[in-house]
Design a protein around this motif. Sequence first.
Motif, PDB file in Angstrom:
ATOM      1  N   PHE A 123      -6.877   1.958 -11.021  1.00 46.37           N
ATOM      2  CA  PHE A 123      -8.038   1.227 -11.507  1.00 46.37           C
ATOM      3  C   PHE A 123      -8.125  -0.106 -10.776  1.00 46.37           C
ATOM      4  CE2 PHE A 123     -10.073  -1.656 -14.648  1.00 46.37           C
ATOM      5  CZ  PHE A 123     -11.264  -0.977 -14.823  1.00 46.37           C
ATOM      6  N   LEU A 124      -9.275  -0.363 -10.153  1.00 52.98           N
ATOM      7  CA  LEU A 124      -9.521  -1.628  -9.463  1.00 52.98           C
ATOM      8  C   LEU A 124     -10.454  -2.461 -10.331  1.00 52.98           C
ATOM      9  CD1 LEU A 124      -8.916  -3.188  -6.854  1.00 52.98           C
ATOM     10  CD2 LEU A 124     -11.016  -2.225  -5.891  1.00 52.98           C
TER      11      LEU A 124
ATOM     12  N   PHE B 279     -13.355   0.168 -11.151  1.00 49.43           N
ATOM     13  CA  PHE B 279     -13.485   1.397 -10.373  1.00 49.43           C
ATOM     14  C   PHE B 279     -12.238   2.258 -10.603  1.00 49.43           C
ATOM     15  CE2 PHE B 279     -15.422  -2.205  -8.257  1.00 49.43           C
ATOM     16  CZ  PHE B 279     -16.710  -1.787  -7.995  1.00 49.43           C
ATOM     17  N   TRP B 280     -12.454   3.540 -10.951  1.00 50.67           N
ATOM     18  CA  TRP B 280     -11.357   4.473 -11.201  1.00 50.67           C
ATOM     19  C   TRP B 280     -11.121   5.367  -9.987  1.00 50.67           C
ATOM     20  CZ3 TRP B 280      -7.981   4.449 -15.087  1.00 50.67           C
ATOM     21  CH2 TRP B 280      -8.334   3.823 -16.292  1.00 50.67           C
TER      22      TRP B 280
ATOM     23  N   LYS C  50      -4.893   6.729  -2.027  1.00 55.84           N
ATOM     24  CA  LYS C  50      -5.513   6.431  -0.739  1.00 55.84           C
ATOM     25  C   LYS C  50      -6.950   5.937  -0.938  1.00 55.84           C
ATOM     26  CE  LYS C  50      -6.495   8.409   3.819  1.00 55.84           C
ATOM     27  NZ  LYS C  50      -6.419   9.625   4.681  1.00 55.84           N
ATOM     28  N   LYS C  51      -7.695   6.580  -1.841  1.00 52.41           N
ATOM     29  CA  LYS C  51      -9.058   6.137  -2.126  1.00 52.41           C
ATOM     30  C   LYS C  51      -9.052   4.745  -2.740  1.00 52.41           C
ATOM     31  CE  LYS C  51     -11.152   9.958  -0.886  1.00 52.41           C
ATOM     32  NZ  LYS C  51     -12.074   9.996   0.290  1.00 52.41           N
ATOM     33  N   TYR C  52      -8.076   4.487  -3.603  1.00 56.04           N
ATOM     34  CA  TYR C  52      -7.934   3.157  -4.209  1.00 56.04           C
ATOM     35  C   TYR C  52      -7.706   2.100  -3.122  1.00 56.04           C
ATOM     36  CZ  TYR C  52      -5.113  -0.704  -6.007  1.00 56.04           C
ATOM     37  OH  TYR C  52      -4.597  -1.945  -6.249  1.00 56.04           O
ATOM     38  N   GLN C  53      -6.798   2.380  -2.198  1.00 59.16           N
ATOM     39  CA  GLN C  53      -6.476   1.426  -1.137  1.00 59.16           C
ATOM     40  C   GLN C  53      -7.669   1.185  -0.210  1.00 59.16           C
ATOM     41  OE1 GLN C  53      -3.026   3.437   0.436  1.00 59.16           O
ATOM     42  NE2 GLN C  53      -1.602   2.256  -0.848  1.00 59.16           N
ATOM     43  N   GLU C  54      -8.445   2.240   0.053  1.00 59.52           N
ATOM     44  CA  GLU C  54      -9.635   2.082   0.891  1.00 59.52           C
ATOM     45  C   GLU C  54     -10.655   1.168   0.217  1.00 59.52           C
ATOM     46  OE1 GLU C  54     -10.960   6.046   1.512  1.00 59.52           O
ATOM     47  OE2 GLU C  54      -9.488   6.491   3.102  1.00 59.52           O
ATOM     48  N   LYS C  55     -10.863   1.355  -1.085  1.00 65.58           N
ATOM     49  CA  LYS C  55     -11.809   0.507  -1.822  1.00 65.58           C
ATOM     50  C   LYS C  55     -11.303  -0.925  -1.891  1.00 65.58           C
ATOM     51  CE  LYS C  55     -15.426  -0.316  -4.382  1.00 65.58           C
ATOM     52  NZ  LYS C  55     -16.803  -0.227  -3.839  1.00 65.58           N
TER      53      LYS C  55
ATOM     54  N   SER D 102     -12.079  -7.310   2.428  1.00 65.32           N
ATOM     55  CA  SER D 102     -12.453  -7.741   3.776  1.00 65.32           C
ATOM     56  C   SER D 102     -13.955  -7.868   3.990  1.00 65.32           C
ATOM     57  CB  SER D 102     -11.885  -6.759   4.809  1.00 65.32           C
ATOM     58  OG  SER D 102     -12.413  -5.459   4.606  1.00 65.32           O
ATOM     59  N   VAL D 103     -14.767  -7.271   3.109  1.00 65.99           N
ATOM     60  CA  VAL D 103     -16.219  -7.301   3.315  1.00 65.99           C
ATOM     61  C   VAL D 103     -16.952  -7.918   2.129  1.00 65.99           C
ATOM     62  CG1 VAL D 103     -18.284  -5.924   3.761  1.00 65.99           C
ATOM     63  CG2 VAL D 103     -16.099  -5.255   4.797  1.00 65.99           C
TER      64      VAL D 103
END
Length: 238
Positions: free
Chosen positions: A186-187, A206-207, A212-217, A223-224
């Motif tokens: 969870f982010l 965000f769940w 890997k999906k968590y780290q990408e988000k 960074s953006v």
Amino acid sequence: MSQTEMLAIWGAVTGTIGTVAGLLGLWLRFRQHGLDKPKLICEATFGFDSPGRPTHKITVRSVGRRPVTLDATQYFNIPRIGWHKFTKTWQHKKGRWVWKNGIRQKIKLGEGEKTELSISLPDNISITEIYKAKILDQTGKAWPVKWPSKSKLQKIATHEILDEFKEENQKRVVEVTGHRLGERYFLETKFNTKPGRTSVACGRGFWFFDIKKYQEKLQQVRSVQIDKFLAAEAEEIH
């Protein structure tokens, strides 16, 4: 074959049939007696709605024909004192390393009915310290709860903060916290959308099922999106 021999054979046949019928009747009465008894099936499940809201619970199903009134949940701790671990059964009989959580409003379950009980422990007891649990009914009978191993509990029932950082300027602030909640990620983002009032914050979570999906988000937010929000090019983290 003489009449006497025929009568003997017939007696043996009818005697065998009578014996079989008697045994079948006894088995049916025994089975009926078993079905008439109370019986509970109890299983623990674990999850989270958010970092501060675990949804750990015990589901209790009544599969016997007699109603059962639930009285309490009993949790058994792994002893923290070394020598107590080797005598934990005796320690439990003495009431040590056992947590009993009474049910305030008694629950009566009939055949085919179920209920869910929240798993509630004192703050000084970790969920991973519990190695078994039981449901107590008002007759004093204890019904075992299907409970996972410590290693499984560590994976499905614990909360861990993975990432935490804060960015701000004179007008805006963003806080980001990444959590592992059981087997999901969870982010959590908090950001102010009213310049000059950093105490007024909005947020979005965000769940993810995949780290890997968590780290990408997380990387994309860091960074953006944060730079755009602080520069007033965006009004939220999305």
